[in-house]
Design a protein around this motif. Sequence first.
Motif, mmCIF file in Angstrom:
data_model
loop_
_atom_site.group_PDB
_atom_site.id
_atom_site.type_symbol
_atom_site.label_atom_id
_atom_site.label_comp_id
_atom_site.label_asym_id
_atom_site.label_seq_id
_atom_site.Cartn_x
_atom_site.Cartn_y
_atom_site.Cartn_z
ATOM 1 N N ALA A 115 -25.427 -31.384 -8.263
ATOM 2 C CA ALA A 115 -26.593 -32.141 -8.755
ATOM 3 C C ALA A 115 -27.375 -31.323 -9.779
ATOM 4 O O ALA A 115 -27.879 -31.870 -10.770
ATOM 5 C CB ALA A 115 -27.492 -32.551 -7.589
ATOM 6 N N ARG A 126 -26.245 -41.174 -11.965
ATOM 7 C CA ARG A 126 -26.150 -40.560 -10.640
ATOM 8 C C ARG A 126 -25.637 -41.544 -9.601
ATOM 9 O O ARG A 126 -25.078 -41.155 -8.587
ATOM 10 C CB ARG A 126 -27.501 -39.986 -10.229
ATOM 11 N N THR A 172 -29.096 -38.011 -4.788
ATOM 12 C CA THR A 172 -27.638 -38.074 -4.791
ATOM 13 C C THR A 172 -26.992 -37.132 -3.775
ATOM 14 O O THR A 172 -26.121 -37.555 -2.998
ATOM 15 C CB THR A 172 -27.107 -37.734 -6.196
#
Lengths: 243, 243
Positions: free
Chosen positions: A107, A14, A75
Amino acid sequence: MTYDLYYWPGLPGRGEYVRLVLEAAGAEYRDMARLDRSQGGGVEAMFAFIRGAKGPRRPLAPPFLVDGDIILSQTAVIVAFLGERHGLAPDLEADRMFARSIAATTADFVGEAHDTHHPLGVALYYEDQKAEAARRAEAFRNERMAKFLGWYEALIGDNPAGSSYLAGDALSYADLGLFQTVEGLRYAFPRRMKTLSPDYPLVMALCDRVAAGPRISAYLGSDRRTPFNEDGIFRHYPELDGD
Amino acid sequence: MTYDLYYWPGLPGRGEYVRLVLEAAGAEYRDMARLDRSQGGGVEAMFAFIRGAKGPRRPLAPPFLVDGDIILSQTAVIVAFLGERHGLAPDLEADRMFARSIAATTADFVGEAHDTHHPLGVALYYEDQKAEAARRAEAFRNERMAKFLGWYEALIGDNPAGSSYLAGDALSYADLGLFQTVEGLRYAFPRRMKTLSPDYPLVMALCDRVAAGPRISAYLGSDRRTPFNEDGIFRHYPELDGD
């Protein structure tokens, strides 16, 4: 201003979504967990934040970004913050807000890609959940990949700004996230991506344009770019792939 | 201004996180999928957005919120937008940004709670993945619940504003999300929550204060509040619970 990014060294994961925005913005940043302890870096410096030794606003997990008093984790939150600050987000409010939704949906997609090899959770090794992973990966390949990729394709095709980006009339952090996800899928599921890709020409063309941008192409050719591997989110286990 | 919220009728799910912010803000909203078709509502109206028939900015999935030209999807994005607009977010930028990280982390926690009954994905019924669910639920009960709850407890205990909230010096959307999650865990895992709760007194006290607020207590007693059930994210399957 120099940002401090904290993420596991040795895998793109990530953290790479954050790096791409920093690189596309031309922002100064330190990749802290990759630095030596003598420079205040290393994995121990990352854990110091997580256990609250560096201040009260502790993240649950990496990646996280530190900018003075500001500490951001997650993220989708980090990339929106950076993109909006550095001209990598749409100007029009409706597009600006929708870009946030796109990044959060990406995500989720990334989380589902991860869960193909860890359907029973992160407490067990892949080797201890291979049969379950095979079932989860089959559903991901046969249903989820097309659902998400088809959604991005529709967003580009219907973009109200008439551009070939996901939101607004220029490159944004939403596009960078799609690029990294497609790269990851190509690494983890090369056979499935080969059969699926022709159905999503706008997605594939956008990813090509992202990769060709001057800052991103320089980054991709640098040693700051970490190759995908089997410690990360996108893992190439041939037994989980299929046409 | 009246917001239009779209979410599956008949279950609290992720939509309830948005409803709680709307209710705590005293905002006007229509719960569209619960309205009759003659009022422009119903599940079909929700699907019209998803398939792009209502405009180019289509969500992948509910919940989503429509406010004129703005359409927002993803729970963590929607609650931050509403909270920041309606005085349910911290004022100080560092807290304001961190609240976004908290809400996104809560969304992950909620996703993991969901995956206890659907570890192999949503394409299969629970009944077709009961053995896998038992293994995933065990890891969730034994490791993940304490990890997340301990994190919230630390945030409240270390709050730099000196308050008993997660971020800043007053109630925010981050607190509302924690409240709903604890309610869901109490419903789905009553035995485990009974053994865990004493370890997290600040979390439990915050949830009590959230429930006692005038707008939220009125809402919880109204017929707009949907009880938890086995169609939602938090499901009470006694075989997945344990001390």
